[in-house]
Design an enzyme around this catalytic site. Structure first.
Site, PDB file in Angstrom:
ATOM      1  N   SER A  28      -7.897  -1.086 -17.803  1.00 32.73           N
ATOM      2  CA  SER A  28      -7.038  -1.400 -16.125  1.00 32.73           C
ATOM      3  C   SER A  28      -7.115   0.333 -16.065  1.00 32.73           C
ATOM      4  O   SER A  28      -8.047   1.325 -16.047  1.00 32.73           O
ATOM      5  CB  SER A  28      -5.730  -2.105 -16.742  1.00 32.73           C
ATOM      6  OG  SER A  28      -5.615  -2.254 -15.490  1.00 32.73           O
TER       7      SER A  28
ATOM      8  N   ASP B 151     -15.853  11.215 -13.052  1.00 30.43           N
ATOM      9  CA  ASP B 151     -16.053  11.269 -11.870  1.00 30.43           C
ATOM     10  C   ASP B 151     -15.924  12.078 -11.458  1.00 30.43           C
ATOM     11  O   ASP B 151     -17.093  13.005 -10.517  1.00 30.43           O
ATOM     12  CB  ASP B 151     -16.162   9.875 -10.715  1.00 30.43           C
ATOM     13  CG  ASP B 151     -16.768   8.374 -11.445  1.00 30.43           C
ATOM     14  OD1 ASP B 151     -17.233   8.226 -12.203  1.00 30.43           O
ATOM     15  OD2 ASP B 151     -15.933   7.486 -10.681  1.00 30.43           O
TER      16      ASP B 151
ATOM     17  N   LYS C 132     -11.845  -3.952 -17.519  1.00 31.86           N
ATOM     18  CA  LYS C 132     -10.725  -4.480 -17.200  1.00 31.86           C
ATOM     19  C   LYS C 132     -10.872  -3.852 -15.174  1.00 31.86           C
ATOM     20  O   LYS C 132     -10.063  -3.144 -15.179  1.00 31.86           O
ATOM     21  CB  LYS C 132      -9.973  -4.548 -17.616  1.00 31.86           C
ATOM     22  CG  LYS C 132      -8.476  -5.254 -16.804  1.00 31.86           C
ATOM     23  CD  LYS C 132      -7.706  -5.253 -17.827  1.00 31.86           C
ATOM     24  CE  LYS C 132      -6.407  -6.650 -16.556  1.00 31.86           C
ATOM     25  NZ  LYS C 132      -5.679  -5.917 -15.295  1.00 31.86           N
TER      26      LYS C 132
END
Length: 551
Positions: free
Chosen positions: A295, A306, A320
């Site tokens: 999460s 990223d 998740k």
């Protein structure tokens, strides 16, 4: 052309309008009818049970069972929270509750203290890891569950409770009176300078204030000379999304998108971007993750990956990619409900399981590799959706040996540590403590009359083979071969103990250290033999390697 009286014409027009509206909303009406029909069936079923079932029913328990079963068919994160469990919700979101500051475990119908939070009531009252809690306010705890006892220990701050405990070495039970207080669990459980000016922060949760805790720890590490950083998210199951965004913001520019939420209710869709100027946009960072990092942990690790802002080391994360909201119900109950999926800066969603697609046994299926989509980081590195965050550098997870797992499951480490703690009032600092060969042999002697038997994977397979051979009438033909294999593979416990000596020493060391130095102590002790941390330090000490990974 046929003319109609005005009244009749108006009526026909009204009728056609109703038909059109009804046709437009037929699907919605069908769903509404299904809902109302099934609610009525449920209501009458419960009424008949209440009136006619042979034993008295417990209304609250029966209804909660029904609600839990209904929600279980969706996903494991959509849960009903009755008023009695609101404290658990506070612990999840705020990291706080009112109690005495202990961790407990149930064993053979008895309750033991397995951990103590420093600085709170249990610690100040002198409670110890290993103490058995016999009673609370005179109420016997035999065969009570962990949840039952936890509820008794919690309560309004500034209220008193009396514990009756049994301690190793004490002939009679001891009574301790404690005052409940507000317990605030830290998100950052440990931070320090490791070798070669590498700063280290262990982040355990994302409750309120997590980002500020990381910021304060990082600034102290920099003041102490840290020139690079390890952010450890292993074992961190997540929490509040805004805290995750703010943690990423410490290391990336203002105004960058971090996470967006997309669900059924468009009005609820949101995007979170960085709001502040970073405190350090250049310091080299390694983020540690494992299979239990989930999460909000995946948002932090994924966003930094990223933006090519950190090297990710460890194992693939949990996967998740679902967002939960807390919705109010009647009578102060709450519903934690999955409302959306989230997407990190590259556009990928990390959700690994499709709860709408289940196998014959009701288990959610993984997103197949053929449906996983490639995305790119800011610098053009290829990353994929659909199965958590894949580390840039993978570290093989350590799998505990059968002998060590058996000693752990049968509480032999726990019991030996209790005896040792009773006999030895002090222990060297976690950074210096070593489980010596002498202590290891002392542990082996302690085990000499204990149940330490276990089955290896090979033995389990042989048993299954023997069972299948008997069912299929082949047993007589292979009986001698099976017996020979069993003899050859029969495990020697002493040999296994010595073969796994380092692993057993490590687990024994953790069990001893927690009794003297609590949670911080076991982190400090564990870091000394942590392969992932050692790899992270190696990467951070070679900026050419660090840069090449990010390129």
């Amino acid at each position: 052309m046929i003319k109609m009286p005005l009244k009749k014409s108006v009526f026909l027009l009204y009728f056609l309008l109703i038909v059109k509206i009804a046709g437009f909303s037929q699907n919605q009406n069908d769903k509404t009818f299904e809902v109302l029909k099934n609610l009525e069936i449920f209501s009458t079923t419960y009424k008949q049970l209440h009136l006619h079932y042979v034993d008295e029913t417990q209304p609250g328990k029966l209804i909660k069972t029904a609600i839990d079963a209904m929600l279980q068919s969706l996903d494991p994160y959509t849960v009903y929270i009755p008023e009695a469990n609101i404290e658990d919700l506070r612990l999840f979101t705020e990291g706080s509750y009112e109690g005495i500051g202990t961790l407990i475990m149930s064993r053979d119908g008895k309750i033991f203290i397995s951990g103590i939070h420093e600085g709170y009531s249990a610690h100040k009252a002198g409670l110890m890891v290993g103490d058995q809690i016999l009673a609370i306010n005179g109420a016997d705890l035999t065969n009570r569950t962990n949840d039952d006892v936890s509820a008794l220990l919690k309560g309004q701050a500034n209220t008193a409770l009396t514990l009756t405990i049994q301690r190793i070495g004490e002939h009679k039970p001891i009574e301790k009176t404690l005052i409940r207080e507000a317990i605030k669990l830290k998100n950052v459980s440990y931070f320090a300078i490791l070798a070669d000016h590498v700063g280290y922060i262990k982040l355990d949760g994302f409750t309120e204030g997590a980002a500020n805790e990381v910021k304060e720890a990082f600034l102290k590490l920099k003041a102490d000379g840290a020139t690079s950083l390890i952010l450890d998210l292993r074992g961190n199951g997540g929490g509040l999304m805004n805290e995750a965004t703010d943690i990423v913001n410490l290391f990336v520019d203002r105004g960058l998108p971090i996470v967006s939420m997309k669900g059924k209710v468009e009005a609820r869709n949101q995007s979170f971007s960085t709001r502040n100027e970073p405190i350090d946009r250049n310091i080299p960072i390694v983020v540690l993750i494992d299979r239990t990092s989930a999460s909000a942990s995946e948002i932090v690790a994924g966003a930094l990956q990223d933006y090519d802002r950190a090297v990710i080391v460890g194992q693939r994360s949990f996967g998740k990619g679902l967002v939960q909201n807390i919705l109010p119900l009647e009578y102060n109950a709450q519903l934690k409900i999955t409302t959306a999926k989230y997407y990190i800066p590259s556009g990928r969603c990390v959700q690994a399981l499709d709860y709408a697609d289940r196998d014959d046994e009701g288990r959610a299926k993984k997103v197949p590799d053929s449906l996983r989509t490639a995305f790119k980081t800011k610098g053009g590195r290829v990353v994929y959706d659909g199965d958590g965050i894949e580390p840039d550098i993978e570290i093989e997870p350590k799998i505990m040996s059968h002998i060590t797992a058996t000693l752990f499951i049968k509480y032999h480490f726990f019991d030996f540590a209790n005896l040792y703690h009773h006999k030895h009032k002090t222990l060297p600092k976690p950074s210096e403590f070593v489980v010596s060969d002498h202590l290891f042999n002392e542990f082996k002697s302690y085990l000499s009359d204990k149940d330490t038997d276990y089955k290896t994977q090979t033995e389990i397979i042989l048993e299954e083979l023997e069972k299948a051979a008997k069912e299929e009438k082949y047993f007589d033909a292979i009986k001698k071969d099976l017996e020979h294999l069993k003899t050859q593979l029969f495990h020697d416990k002493d040999t296994d103990m010595n073969k796994n000596k380092d692993e057993i020493k490590h687990v024994l060391g953790l069990e001893l250290v927690i009794r003297y130095y609590y949670q911080k102590g076991i982190i400090e002790f564990a870091l000394r033999n942590d392969k992932a941390v050692q790899k992270a330090i190696e990467i951070l000490n070679d900026l050419d390697v660090y840069g090449a990974i990010l390129r």
